[in-house]
Motif scaffolding. Structure first.
Motif, PDB file in Angstrom:
ATOM      1  N   ASN A  74      33.295  22.021  34.362  1.00 27.54           N
ATOM      2  CA  ASN A  74      34.037  23.173  33.840  1.00 27.54           C
ATOM      3  C   ASN A  74      33.739  23.370  32.360  1.00 27.54           C
ATOM      4  O   ASN A  74      33.489  24.487  31.905  1.00 27.54           O
ATOM      5  N   HIS A  77      30.140  24.700  31.740  1.00 25.67           N
ATOM      6  CA  HIS A  77      29.957  26.128  31.983  1.00 25.67           C
ATOM      7  C   HIS A  77      30.756  26.989  31.008  1.00 25.67           C
ATOM      8  O   HIS A  77      30.343  28.106  30.704  1.00 25.67           O
ATOM      9  N   ASP A  78      31.874  26.490  30.538  1.00 17.94           N
ATOM     10  CA  ASP A  78      32.635  27.256  29.546  1.00 17.94           C
ATOM     11  C   ASP A  78      31.926  27.282  28.200  1.00 17.94           C
ATOM     12  O   ASP A  78      31.966  28.280  27.493  1.00 17.94           O
ATOM     13  N   ARG A  83      25.353  32.241  28.569  1.00 15.49           N
ATOM     14  CA  ARG A  83      25.625  32.303  30.005  1.00 15.49           C
ATOM     15  C   ARG A  83      26.710  33.334  30.240  1.00 15.49           C
ATOM     16  O   ARG A  83      27.552  33.581  29.390  1.00 15.49           O
ATOM     17  N   GLN A  86      32.858  33.556  33.444  1.00 17.96           N
ATOM     18  CA  GLN A  86      33.296  33.189  34.791  1.00 17.96           C
ATOM     19  C   GLN A  86      33.848  34.421  35.511  1.00 17.96           C
ATOM     20  O   GLN A  86      34.510  35.254  34.908  1.00 17.96           O
ATOM     21  N   THR A  87      33.604  34.492  36.816  1.00 22.85           N
ATOM     22  CA  THR A  87      34.220  35.535  37.629  1.00 22.85           C
ATOM     23  C   THR A  87      35.550  35.015  38.165  1.00 22.85           C
ATOM     24  O   THR A  87      35.848  33.821  38.064  1.00 22.85           O
ATOM     25  N   GLU A  90      34.920  32.360  40.815  1.00 23.71           N
ATOM     26  CA  GLU A  90      34.526  31.072  40.229  1.00 23.71           C
ATOM     27  C   GLU A  90      35.721  30.364  39.608  1.00 23.71           C
ATOM     28  O   GLU A  90      35.870  29.144  39.754  1.00 23.71           O
ATOM     29  N   ASN A  91      36.564  31.111  38.927  1.00 19.92           N
ATOM     30  CA  ASN A  91      37.772  30.506  38.361  1.00 19.92           C
ATOM     31  C   ASN A  91      38.668  29.947  39.456  1.00 19.92           C
ATOM     32  O   ASN A  91      39.240  28.864  39.311  1.00 19.92           O
ATOM     33  N   ARG A  94      37.002  26.677  40.850  1.00 15.70           N
ATOM     34  CA  ARG A  94      37.110  25.502  39.979  1.00 15.70           C
ATOM     35  C   ARG A  94      38.552  25.033  39.861  1.00 15.70           C
ATOM     36  O   ARG A  94      38.817  23.841  39.770  1.00 15.70           O
ATOM     37  N   TYR A 134      32.111  26.195  43.756  1.00 16.02           N
ATOM     38  CA  TYR A 134      32.092  26.588  42.344  1.00 16.02           C
ATOM     39  C   TYR A 134      30.684  26.475  41.761  1.00 16.02           C
ATOM     40  O   TYR A 134      30.192  27.403  41.111  1.00 16.02           O
ATOM     41  N   ARG A 138      28.112  29.486  40.418  1.00 13.90           N
ATOM     42  CA  ARG A 138      27.572  29.511  39.055  1.00 13.90           C
ATOM     43  C   ARG A 138      26.049  29.533  39.063  1.00 13.90           C
ATOM     44  O   ARG A 138      25.430  30.090  38.168  1.00 13.90           O
TER      45      ARG A 138
END
Length: 141
Positions: A74, A77-78, A83, A86-87, A90-91, A94, A134, A138
């Motif tokens: 997490n 990717h944050d 990049r 998040q959609t 995806e949220n 995760r 997830y 991504r």
């Protein structure tokens, strides 16, 4: 911009476009391999730990390690530069992966729940599957 200011030329505009970040960059092969390795370690570690009937401190350590694996992805990717955000899906995936970690967590920490191999396989598969969803979401863009 007022009318008396000079406007950038076509070459300047194209240069600005060329230097803009590409938010649809797919994940690298190295990132995908690391994700698959993480999923394998998560699943195998949870199943083995539940099968071994670990004492409570060891169960807590395994649970925290599994949680750290999920939160590390997490955080990666944050904080990844260039990049896409998040959609909602995806949220949700995760969040579900972290919450569903409670299924094997109850067995690891409290030693409660069914003590069959099938139950342990299923309990470990649920958060691992959510984490896989997830990661695949991504990776696809």
């Amino acid at each position: 911009m007022t009318y008396d200011e000079s406007r950038p030329g076509a070459a300047d505009q194209l240069a600005a476009i060329a230097t803009a970040p590409d938010l649809s960059r797919p994940a690298s092969a190295r990132e995908r391999a690391a994700g698959l390795a993480t999923l394998a370690v998560l699943y195998a570690g949870l199943v083995v730990a539940m099968e071994c009937d670990l004492p409570r401190p060891a169960g807590i350590a395994v649970f925290v390690a599994a949680l750290a694996l999920l939160l590390a992805w997490n955080n990666h990717h944050d904080g990844a530069a260039r990049r896409r955000p998040q959609t909602r899906t995806e949220n949700a995936a995760r969040f579900a992966a972290v919450c569903l970690l409670a299924l094997p967590g109850v067995d690891l920490i409290f030693g409660e729940g069914p003590d069959t191999l099938v139950a342990h396989l299923v309990a470990a598969a649920v958060p691992t599957a959510a984490a896989a969803v997830y990661l695949v979401l991504r990776w696809k863009r």
